[in-house]
Scaffold this motif. Structure first.
Motif, PDB file in Angstrom:
ATOM      1  N   ILE A  19       0.842  -1.203   0.000  1.00  0.00           N
ATOM      2  CA  ILE A  19       0.000   0.000   0.000  1.00  0.00           C
ATOM      3  C   ILE A  19       0.876   1.251   0.000  1.00  0.00           C
ATOM      4  CG2 ILE A  19      -1.646   1.331   1.379  1.00  0.00           C
ATOM      5  CD1 ILE A  19      -2.852  -1.293   2.292  1.00  0.00           C
ATOM      6  N   SER A  20       1.957   1.226   0.790  1.00  0.00           N
ATOM      7  CA  SER A  20       2.817   2.415   0.851  1.00  0.00           C
ATOM      8  C   SER A  20       3.492   2.659  -0.495  1.00  0.00           C
ATOM      9  CB  SER A  20       3.857   2.254   1.965  1.00  0.00           C
ATOM     10  OG  SER A  20       4.868   1.356   1.562  1.00  0.00           O
ATOM     11  N   LEU A  21       3.891   1.560  -1.180  1.00  0.00           N
ATOM     12  CA  LEU A  21       4.516   1.724  -2.507  1.00  0.00           C
ATOM     13  C   LEU A  21       3.536   2.352  -3.493  1.00  0.00           C
ATOM     14  CD1 LEU A  21       6.681  -1.341  -3.595  1.00  0.00           C
ATOM     15  CD2 LEU A  21       7.344   1.046  -3.443  1.00  0.00           C
ATOM     16  N   VAL A  22       2.314   1.815  -3.503  1.00  0.00           N
ATOM     17  CA  VAL A  22       1.300   2.350  -4.419  1.00  0.00           C
ATOM     18  C   VAL A  22       1.036   3.819  -4.099  1.00  0.00           C
ATOM     19  CG1 VAL A  22      -1.131   2.207  -5.068  1.00  0.00           C
ATOM     20  CG2 VAL A  22       0.205   0.121  -4.822  1.00  0.00           C
ATOM     21  N   SER A  23       0.864   4.109  -2.809  1.00  0.00           N
ATOM     22  CA  SER A  23       0.592   5.498  -2.411  1.00  0.00           C
ATOM     23  C   SER A  23       1.717   6.411  -2.836  1.00  0.00           C
ATOM     24  CB  SER A  23       0.432   5.596  -0.899  1.00  0.00           C
ATOM     25  OG  SER A  23      -0.393   4.600  -0.424  1.00  0.00           O
ATOM     26  N   PHE A  24       2.961   5.938  -2.645  1.00  0.00           N
ATOM     27  CA  PHE A  24       4.080   6.800  -3.001  1.00  0.00           C
ATOM     28  C   PHE A  24       4.139   7.022  -4.508  1.00  0.00           C
ATOM     29  CE2 PHE A  24       8.516   7.401  -4.262  1.00  0.00           C
ATOM     30  CZ  PHE A  24       8.707   8.637  -3.671  1.00  0.00           C
ATOM     31  N   ALA A  25       3.885   5.943  -5.253  1.00  0.00           N
ATOM     32  CA  ALA A  25       3.889   6.080  -6.711  1.00  0.00           C
ATOM     33  C   ALA A  25       2.852   7.108  -7.150  1.00  0.00           C
ATOM     34  CB  ALA A  25       3.605   4.724  -7.358  1.00  0.00           C
ATOM     35  N   ILE A  26       1.701   7.114  -6.471  1.00  0.00           N
ATOM     36  CA  ILE A  26       0.657   8.086  -6.805  1.00  0.00           C
ATOM     37  C   ILE A  26       1.152   9.494  -6.493  1.00  0.00           C
ATOM     38  CG2 ILE A  26      -1.626   8.916  -6.146  1.00  0.00           C
ATOM     39  CD1 ILE A  26      -2.276   5.913  -5.625  1.00  0.00           C
ATOM     40  N   GLN A  27       1.733   9.640  -5.294  1.00  0.00           N
ATOM     41  CA  GLN A  27       2.204  10.962  -4.902  1.00  0.00           C
ATOM     42  C   GLN A  27       3.262  11.479  -5.870  1.00  0.00           C
ATOM     43  OE1 GLN A  27       4.318  11.391  -1.113  1.00  0.00           O
ATOM     44  NE2 GLN A  27       2.963  13.106  -0.765  1.00  0.00           N
ATOM     45  N   ASP A  28       4.096  10.545  -6.362  1.00  0.00           N
ATOM     46  CA  ASP A  28       5.183  10.920  -7.230  1.00  0.00           C
ATOM     47  C   ASP A  28       4.684  11.374  -8.599  1.00  0.00           C
ATOM     48  OD1 ASP A  28       7.854  11.239  -7.150  1.00  0.00           O
ATOM     49  OD2 ASP A  28       8.302   9.362  -8.194  1.00  0.00           O
ATOM     50  N   GLN A  63      13.622   9.052  -2.047  1.00  0.00           N
ATOM     51  CA  GLN A  63      12.351   9.739  -1.791  1.00  0.00           C
ATOM     52  C   GLN A  63      11.369   8.829  -1.105  1.00  0.00           C
ATOM     53  OE1 GLN A  63      10.585  12.420  -4.557  1.00  0.00           O
ATOM     54  NE2 GLN A  63      12.287  12.255  -5.965  1.00  0.00           N
ATOM     55  N   TYR A  64      11.367   7.548  -1.521  1.00  0.00           N
ATOM     56  CA  TYR A  64      10.424   6.603  -0.918  1.00  0.00           C
ATOM     57  C   TYR A  64      10.741   6.409   0.566  1.00  0.00           C
ATOM     58  CZ  TYR A  64       8.113   2.282   0.305  1.00  0.00           C
ATOM     59  OH  TYR A  64       7.355   1.350   0.954  1.00  0.00           O
ATOM     60  N   LEU A  65      12.046   6.239   0.874  1.00  0.00           N
ATOM     61  CA  LEU A  65      12.421   6.017   2.272  1.00  0.00           C
ATOM     62  C   LEU A  65      12.031   7.222   3.124  1.00  0.00           C
ATOM     63  CD1 LEU A  65      15.843   4.197   1.924  1.00  0.00           C
ATOM     64  CD2 LEU A  65      13.628   3.253   2.589  1.00  0.00           C
ATOM     65  N   ARG A  66      12.225   8.436   2.556  1.00  0.00           N
ATOM     66  CA  ARG A  66      11.857   9.634   3.311  1.00  0.00           C
ATOM     67  C   ARG A  66      10.340   9.662   3.548  1.00  0.00           C
ATOM     68  NH1 ARG A  66      14.878  13.581   0.544  1.00  0.00           N
ATOM     69  NH2 ARG A  66      13.140  13.815  -0.881  1.00  0.00           N
ATOM     70  N   PHE A  67       9.601   9.261   2.502  1.00  0.00           N
ATOM     71  CA  PHE A  67       8.136   9.222   2.589  1.00  0.00           C
ATOM     72  C   PHE A  67       7.684   8.267   3.704  1.00  0.00           C
ATOM     73  CE2 PHE A  67       4.333   6.842   1.122  1.00  0.00           C
ATOM     74  CZ  PHE A  67       3.422   7.867   1.094  1.00  0.00           C
ATOM     75  N   VAL A  68       8.307   7.073   3.725  1.00  0.00           N
ATOM     76  CA  VAL A  68       7.931   6.096   4.749  1.00  0.00           C
ATOM     77  C   VAL A  68       8.331   6.599   6.134  1.00  0.00           C
ATOM     78  CG1 VAL A  68       8.346   3.770   5.614  1.00  0.00           C
ATOM     79  CG2 VAL A  68       8.007   4.142   3.186  1.00  0.00           C
ATOM     80  N   GLY A  69       9.552   7.167   6.218  1.00  0.00           N
ATOM     81  CA  GLY A  69      10.018   7.701   7.504  1.00  0.00           C
ATOM     82  C   GLY A  69       9.044   8.735   8.044  1.00  0.00           C
ATOM     83  N   ASN A  70       8.617   9.672   7.181  1.00  0.00           N
ATOM     84  CA  ASN A  70       7.657  10.688   7.608  1.00  0.00           C
ATOM     85  C   ASN A  70       6.325  10.057   8.002  1.00  0.00           C
ATOM     86  OD1 ASN A  70       9.414  12.777   7.232  1.00  0.00           O
ATOM     87  ND2 ASN A  70       8.733  13.212   5.148  1.00  0.00           N
ATOM     88  N   ALA A  71       5.895   9.097   7.185  1.00  0.00           N
ATOM     89  CA  ALA A  71       4.591   8.477   7.448  1.00  0.00           C
ATOM     90  C   ALA A  71       4.597   7.784   8.807  1.00  0.00           C
ATOM     91  CB  ALA A  71       4.242   7.487   6.341  1.00  0.00           C
ATOM     92  N   LEU A  72       5.722   7.116   9.128  1.00  0.00           N
ATOM     93  CA  LEU A  72       5.799   6.411  10.407  1.00  0.00           C
ATOM     94  C   LEU A  72       5.735   7.390  11.572  1.00  0.00           C
ATOM     95  CD1 LEU A  72       8.418   3.616   9.709  1.00  0.00           C
ATOM     96  CD2 LEU A  72       5.963   3.388  10.053  1.00  0.00           C
ATOM     97  N   GLN A  73       6.168   8.640  11.337  1.00  0.00           N
ATOM     98  CA  GLN A  73       6.084   9.644  12.398  1.00  0.00           C
ATOM     99  C   GLN A  73       4.759  10.402  12.354  1.00  0.00           C
ATOM    100  OE1 GLN A  73       9.582  12.103  12.063  1.00  0.00           O
ATOM    101  NE2 GLN A  73      10.874  10.294  11.892  1.00  0.00           N
ATOM    102  N   GLY A  74       3.832   9.922  11.526  1.00  0.00           N
ATOM    103  CA  GLY A  74       2.513  10.546  11.480  1.00  0.00           C
ATOM    104  C   GLY A  74       2.448  11.759  10.572  1.00  0.00           C
ATOM    105  N   ASP A  75       3.466  11.967   9.728  1.00  0.00           N
ATOM    106  CA  ASP A  75       3.450  13.110   8.810  1.00  0.00           C
ATOM    107  C   ASP A  75       3.108  12.607   7.413  1.00  0.00           C
ATOM    108  OD1 ASP A  75       3.798  15.307   7.280  1.00  0.00           O
ATOM    109  OD2 ASP A  75       5.959  15.466   7.593  1.00  0.00           O
TER     110      ASP A  75
END
Lengths: 326, 315
Positions: A19-28, A63-75
């Motif tokens: 789900i996170s990969l798909v979401s990130f691909a969409i955001q990108d 970019q993906y790792l940063r996205f996941v890192g932020n998401a894990l912190q609720g951002d």
């Protein structure tokens, strides 16, 4: 049990990762965050510089790792339209959707168990035939059409119930305001929850009926009858308990369907919940909000599905855990 | 299949079909007969839409906005030319419903064809080859099933629409709908086919085919598949009904067929805005057609399940 638990958790994490990969691909790919920030009137050089600063020129992985890192912190980013953190926007809408789902669930459970048990005990009675006939019609009417027809009858023609919005809501705690505290709130939630329940109810009635009829054929029910145990006790204590196991699994599978139906119901009734917000976000191409919705819904969905599976493994002593984990 | 049907056996084949259990139980079941008749009427009427319909709803020249929101003929204020009244754009509702039903049926049937093709292929492979491939494919099926079709479809179409813009999206909407409903539901077929393949695989005719030196593809397609057809028929009817509902729901949300080329769902959606002003027919009449269509397919599916699934005879 432990091996099953670990495998199930591993699967949950794998789905969340997808789900996170798909979401990130969409955001990108959807929309350009720079245009939202600075508009059209900025030179190419400044744009390039801003892209570097924002990290938009980094590799996909970075970019993906940063996205996941932020998401894990609720951002989960900032909504373009609401100009506030996307997660906050969703959390404000979440209680409305949960109350709607709660109302529908109460109706579904409250009606499907007695109706299902009754039609199983007396399969040939007139009432059972009417219930089963009504259930196949219920399955054939799409949820949005039920909603529209109810609005037409109860709001437009009879003028008994309001057709949109939540009405008077009373703040309870944090972002949570409830519909269940005032009469006006009750009248507003009535039609949407009945509409949402209308599509699932026939399914559960039929399922409980089928499982119950199978259980009633089993040896232990016959034995209980022979022993002279009161029929009410046999039906509702002995048989129903074993009927509910498959119902739990199907209920778990239906959570995803329920999410889709909340989008439809909320759209018809302009219910200010997550589903209505999601469609609005799509129309406004509000990428961070779309992505945040996917992640939050995906998360709720994975957590509930995992819990349902674990409960199923716990309550059913005969379940073959090794096979289920395979 | 064609090589199995020799010319000499054809008359007896027809006789055999007429004397079969299925036809017997069909004749004995008034609900099934009525459902079939209603379904055929709807299907034929929608196929012949260009001949039956008094107006062409896709032709802007035949639409006059001044004709909008006429009620059906049995209501006061109706215009004689428009039997079921007109919609918000002045299109004849009867013609638009005929064309819309055609679109809904086409999308439903094509989506189920895609599902069946994917699901049967995957189910045959998973069941016949087994092992790691089987458990991997079935794990995917479990995950795919737990995300409901409608949820996947809403999210996929919403994002496609946001990405391409609505003009491009509307142009290809029918293909997007078929693809997304088709792909999201493959596990239904894959699971059923796999289960029957597992049961059939152990039978002697498969062993003898293998001993005769037939390749796995030939055994799967020519020998096992024909024996798995009855569960496939049963799910197909229910799947068509579900696909039509999904399509209508998506179009209602504005993620499907555009108002210029409405399916039943988009017609209901465009009428919803006018229900408060009293123009109930724009929503209600297509709604009734949709419900009747789905209902008769579901009733046929119910009947077929009772006939073809011996497991349920005890019930």
């Amino acid at each position: 049990m432990l091996a099953y638990l670990v495998k199930r958790l591993f699967q949950a994490i794998a789905v969340m990762f997808a789900i996170s990969l798909v979401s990130f691909a969409i955001q990108d790919n959807l929309g350009d965050p720079l245009r939202e920030l600075v508009g059209q009137s900025v030179s190419d050089e400044v744009r390039q510089q801003l892209r570097d600063e924002l990290g938009l020129n980094d590799s996909f992985l970075q970019q993906y790792l940063r996205f996941v890192g932020n998401a894990l912190q609720g951002d989960l980013g900032t909504s373009y339209f609401f100009k506030e953190p996307a997660l906050d926007v969703i959390l404000k809408k979440l209680p409305a959707t949960l109350e709607l789902v709660f109302g529908a669930t109460v109706i579904i459970i409250g009606l499907s168990v007695p109706l299902g048990v009754y039609t199983a005990i007396k399969p040939n009675s007139v009432a059972s035939r009417i219930i089963m006939g009504a259930s196949i019609i219920g399955i054939s009417v799409p949820v949005f059409l039920t909603a529209i027809l109810m609005i037409f009858v109860f709001s437009v023609e009879l003028r008994w119930l309001p057709s949109f919005g939540r009405g008077d809501i009373v703040p309870v705690w944090g972002y949570w305001s409830t519909n269940f505290a005032t009469a006006d709130g009750w009248t507003h939630i009535m039609l949407p929850s009945v509409a949402l329940a209308s599509i699932m109810l026939p399914l559960f009635v039929r399922l409980i009926r089928a499982e119950m009829m199978e259980t009633l054929q089993s040896e232990y029910v016959k034995y209980a009858k022979a022993k002279g145990i009161h029929p009410g006790r046999i039906y509702f204590v002995h048989a129903l308990k074993n009927t509910l196991l498959p119902v739990i699994t199907v209920g778990g599978v239906q959570i995803g369907t329920m999410v889709a139906y909340t989008i439809l119901t909320e759209t018809v009734f302009q219910w200010p919940g997550m589903g209505f917000m999601f469609l609005e976000a799509v129309n406004r191409v509000d990428t961070p909000l779309i992505v945040a919705y996917l992640i939050v819904v995906g998360f709720i969905f994975v957590v509930t599905n995992t819990i349902v599976d674990l409960i199923y493994g716990l309550v059913n002593p005969t379940v073959n855990l090794a096979r289920m984990g395979a | 299949m064609s090589s199995l049907t020799t010319n000499t056996s054809r008359p007896s084949r027809v006789a055999r079909i007429l004397n079969s259990n299925i036809v017997y139980s069909f004749r004995r079941n008034p609900v099934a007969v009525v459902s079939m008749v209603v379904f055929l009427i709807i299907a034929v009427a929608s196929v012949l839409a260009p001949l039956i319909a008094p107006f062409d709803p896709y032709d802007p020249a035949s639409i006059d906005i001044m004709n909008s929101e006429y009620p059906p003929v049995w209501v006061d204020g109706a215009e004689a030319g428009f039997v079921l009244g007109t919609d918000d754009q002045g299109r004849d509702l009867w013609s638009t419903i005929l064309y819309g039903t055609r679109l809904s049926l086409i999308i439903g049937l094509c989506a189920v064809a895609v599902q069946a093709f994917l699901g049967i292929t995957i189910g045959l492979l998973a069941g016949y080859i087994g092992g790691r491939l089987d458990s991997l494919l079935m794990r995917f099926a479990d995950i795919q099933l737990s995300f409901s079709t409608l949820m996947v479809a809403i999210i996929f179409l919403a994002i496609t629409q946001a990405m391409f813009g609505s003009d491009t999206f509307n142009q290809y909407a029918i293909y997007f709908l078929i693809a997304v409903i088709g792909i999201a539901e493959w596990p239904q077929y894959a699971r059923t086919v796999r289960a029957t393949v597992l049961a059939e695989k152990k039978k002697e005719y498969v062993d003898s085919a293998r001993v005769l030196g037939f390749g796995p593809i030939r055994i799967m397609v020519r020998h096992i598949l024909p024996n798995s057809l009855s569960p496939i028929f049963v799910i197909s009817t229910v799947q068509v009904a579900n696909a039509i509902i999904s399509e209508a729901s998506l179009s209602f949300l504005g993620l499907g067929m555009p108002p210029s080329q409405p399916s039943l769902g988009s017609l209901i959606s465009s009428g919803f805005d006018y229900i408060f002003s009293g123009s109930w027919w724009i929503t209600t009449i297509p709604g009734v057609v949709l419900v009747v269509l789905v209902l008769v397919i579901n009733l046929l599916g119910d009947w077929m399940r009772d006939v073809l699934n011996p497991k349920l005879y005890k019930g």
